[in-house]
Write a protein that holds these residues in place. Structure first.
Motif, PDB file in Angstrom:
ATOM      1  N   ASP A  11     -48.135  12.690  85.510  1.00 33.95           N
ATOM      2  CA  ASP A  11     -48.111  13.506  84.296  1.00 33.95           C
ATOM      3  C   ASP A  11     -47.015  13.171  83.496  1.00 33.95           C
ATOM      4  O   ASP A  11     -46.824  13.759  82.192  1.00 33.95           O
ATOM      5  N   ALA A 120     -40.723  21.080  81.860  1.00 32.20           N
ATOM      6  CA  ALA A 120     -41.870  22.007  81.744  1.00 32.20           C
ATOM      7  C   ALA A 120     -42.623  21.444  80.118  1.00 32.20           C
ATOM      8  O   ALA A 120     -43.967  21.255  80.150  1.00 32.20           O
ATOM      9  N   ALA A 121     -41.968  21.327  79.400  1.00 34.67           N
ATOM     10  CA  ALA A 121     -42.570  20.945  77.996  1.00 34.67           C
ATOM     11  C   ALA A 121     -43.104  19.562  78.140  1.00 34.67           C
ATOM     12  O   ALA A 121     -44.268  19.114  77.561  1.00 34.67           O
ATOM     13  N   GLN A 123     -44.274  18.086  80.774  1.00 41.44           N
ATOM     14  CA  GLN A 123     -45.412  17.836  81.636  1.00 41.44           C
ATOM     15  C   GLN A 123     -46.565  18.817  80.944  1.00 41.44           C
ATOM     16  O   GLN A 123     -47.851  18.402  81.387  1.00 41.44           O
ATOM     17  N   ALA A 124     -46.268  19.650  80.226  1.00 39.89           N
ATOM     18  CA  ALA A 124     -47.307  20.560  79.691  1.00 39.89           C
ATOM     19  C   ALA A 124     -48.057  19.894  78.377  1.00 39.89           C
ATOM     20  O   ALA A 124     -48.568  20.502  77.644  1.00 39.89           O
ATOM     21  N   ARG A 125     -47.487  18.633  77.780  1.00 35.78           N
ATOM     22  CA  ARG A 125     -47.712  18.036  76.576  1.00 35.78           C
ATOM     23  C   ARG A 125     -49.161  17.989  76.152  1.00 35.78           C
ATOM     24  O   ARG A 125     -49.272  18.422  74.839  1.00 35.78           O
ATOM     25  N   SER A 127     -51.395  20.198  77.064  1.00 37.35           N
ATOM     26  CA  SER A 127     -52.079  21.570  77.031  1.00 37.35           C
ATOM     27  C   SER A 127     -52.180  22.325  75.777  1.00 37.35           C
ATOM     28  O   SER A 127     -51.369  22.085  74.926  1.00 37.35           O
TER      29      SER A 127
END
Length: 127
Positions: A11, A120-121, A123-125, A127
């Motif tokens: 990810d 977290a930012a 990995q969530a890019r 989403s």
């Protein structure tokens, strides 16, 4: 045999562009991103440099300091959005930073940000 990769490595974007005018903060972000498994980190300190870097090679993800010296990073955000490249705004000014309406829903990190929040930012890019 199945190769073993670090947790979350699939990810993690390969190429991240950091737009930050403070060299100490930029180095800190770069070190942490490389620690998360990012293979290429490019750092620029102005809108013109960022637009040039994007034109030469589009990144997989970008961190945009909102308040650069004498300019804001919204022209960069517009270019990244047009190319469908995920990005996160980074600001040291908190809620008082005015973000244009078209970017109001974009994620933001407050400086200084924790490594957990940065990861977290990253990995969530998508989403």
């Amino acid at each position: 045999m199945i190769p073993v990769t670090p947790a979350g490595a699939a990810d993690t974007p390969a190429d991240v562009l950091i737009v930050e005018d403070d060299p100490i903060i930029a180095i800190d972000f770069e070190d942490r991103l490389l620690g998360f498994g990012v293979t290429s980190v490019r750092t620029v300190g102005s809108v013109a440099q960022a637009l040039d870097a994007i034109a030469r090679r589009a990144p997989d993800f970008a961190l945009l300091d909102v308040e650069l010296i004498r300019e804001k990073s919204f022209a960069i955000a517009e270019r990244l959005a047009a190319l469908d490249i995920p990005f996160v705004f980074v600001t040291g000014y908190g809620a008082e930073t005015s973000i244009p309406a078209q970017f109001a829903a974009r994620p933001r990190l407050q400086k200084p940000c924790s490594s957990d929040a940065l990861e977290a930012a990253l990995q969530a890019r998508g989403s």
